[in-house]
Design an enzyme around this catalytic site. Structure first.
Site, PDB file in Angstrom:
ATOM      1  N   PRO A  88       0.813  -1.232   0.000  1.00 14.37           N
ATOM      2  CG  PRO A  88      -0.861  -1.564   1.594  1.00 14.37           C
ATOM      3  CD  PRO A  88       0.455  -2.116   1.117  1.00 14.37           C
ATOM      4  CD  GLU A 115      -0.246  -4.236  10.624  1.00 11.47           C
ATOM      5  OE1 GLU A 115      -0.220  -2.998  10.499  1.00 11.47           O
ATOM      6  OE2 GLU A 115      -1.304  -4.881  10.743  1.00 11.47           O
ATOM      7  NE  ARG A 152      -7.087  -4.565 -21.871  1.00 11.18           N
ATOM      8  CZ  ARG A 152      -7.283  -3.542 -22.700  1.00 11.18           C
ATOM      9  NH1 ARG A 152      -6.434  -2.529 -22.676  1.00 11.18           N
ATOM     10  NH2 ARG A 152      -8.283  -3.528 -23.547  1.00 11.18           N
ATOM     11  CG  ASP A 167      -8.405   0.522 -24.054  1.00 15.60           C
ATOM     12  OD1 ASP A 167      -9.407   0.459 -24.782  1.00 15.60           O
ATOM     13  OD2 ASP A 167      -7.688  -0.458 -23.778  1.00 15.60           O
TER      14      ASP A 167
END
Length: 247
Positions: A88, A115, A152, A167
């Site tokens: 994160p 954690e 992709r 896109d």
């Protein structure tokens, strides 16, 4: 491309055997391997986590199972893999990063749980990456999303080489609205310009709609987008129309 995934829940990557990524494997464009690093645990209980030194909440992934698993993964010595730690606190993943990673021959994803990680694991890593400013139970979901976004873009994966170029985010702008049959449905009609067959007018309409959509929904993207003269003119006109509506 070869992709290796380190995880204690390898079954969570079953979706990557489906759809576009699954077809990429069938075509031989992608080789995908999952590695359960719990199998390399040395303790009787096969634990891969332990309490942090100094105290604190939660458990940390131990370095040994991950280091030993990495030792088993073949790599090209002349061009080692990009090793991505899902964290994160890492750099936020975006389309630009997906395009950069699509140029690599091998990617390795390390998916954590609990954690966090023993800091020494980061010695194995080239990139610490986050899917966004939120916390997931583990790195598996984030890795699945990133792999899909990267694969992709590989040559031969999509039906047409340019299929991904329009896109959202690929050009720096959000994608313009698109329509298919029927021409009219429940009173809603396809814009006339798209039925005209006039390619230049269609191009201009799509560009204007992309700028309009980006201005309304993601104006932050325009701050980094390098506009040409035509785009600057269209954006100026859109801004003036918006001001007139407020008046």
């Amino acid at each position: 491309m070869r992709v290796d995934i380190l995880s204690i829940f390898p079954e969570m990557f079953a979706p990557l055997d489906q759809s576009i990524v699954g077809k990429a494997q069938e075509k031989g464009i992608l080789e995908l391997y999952t590695h359960d690093f719990r199998e390399q645990a040395k303790n009787k209980q096969r634990h891969v986590d332990d309490m942090p030194y100094g105290g604190g909440q939660g458990m940390l992934l131990m370095p040994q199972p991950i280091f030993d698993t990495m030792d088993l993964i073949p790599q090209n010595e002349e061009k080692p893999a990009r090793v991505i730690l899902l964290d994160p606190a890492g750099k936020k993943f975006d389309q630009k990063m997906a395009e950069e990673l699509a140029e690599e021959e091998q990617l390795i994803f390390i998916c954590g749980h609990y954690e966090g990680y023993d800091e020494r694991i980061k010695q194995l890593v080239t990139d610490e990456v986050s899917l966004g400013d939120f916390v997931l139970t583990g790195g598996e979901v984030a890795a699945t999303v990133m792999i899909d976004a990267v694969v992709r873009l590989l040559p031969g994966v999509l039906g047409k080489a340019a299929s991904h170029e329009d896109d959202s985010f690929s050009s720096g702008l959000l994608e313009y609205p698109q329509y298919t049959r029927p021409q009219e449905y429940r009173g809603m009609k396809v814009p006339e310009v798209l039925m005209s067959g006039h390619h230049e007018n269609i191009r201009k309409w799509r560009l204007e709609e992309s700028l309009k959509k980006t201005l309304a929904r993601r104006p932050d993207l325009l701050e980094q987008y390098e506009m040409n003269e035509e785009e600057e003119k269209i954006l100026q006109e859109l801004s003036e129309k918006a001001q007139d509506m407020v008046k």
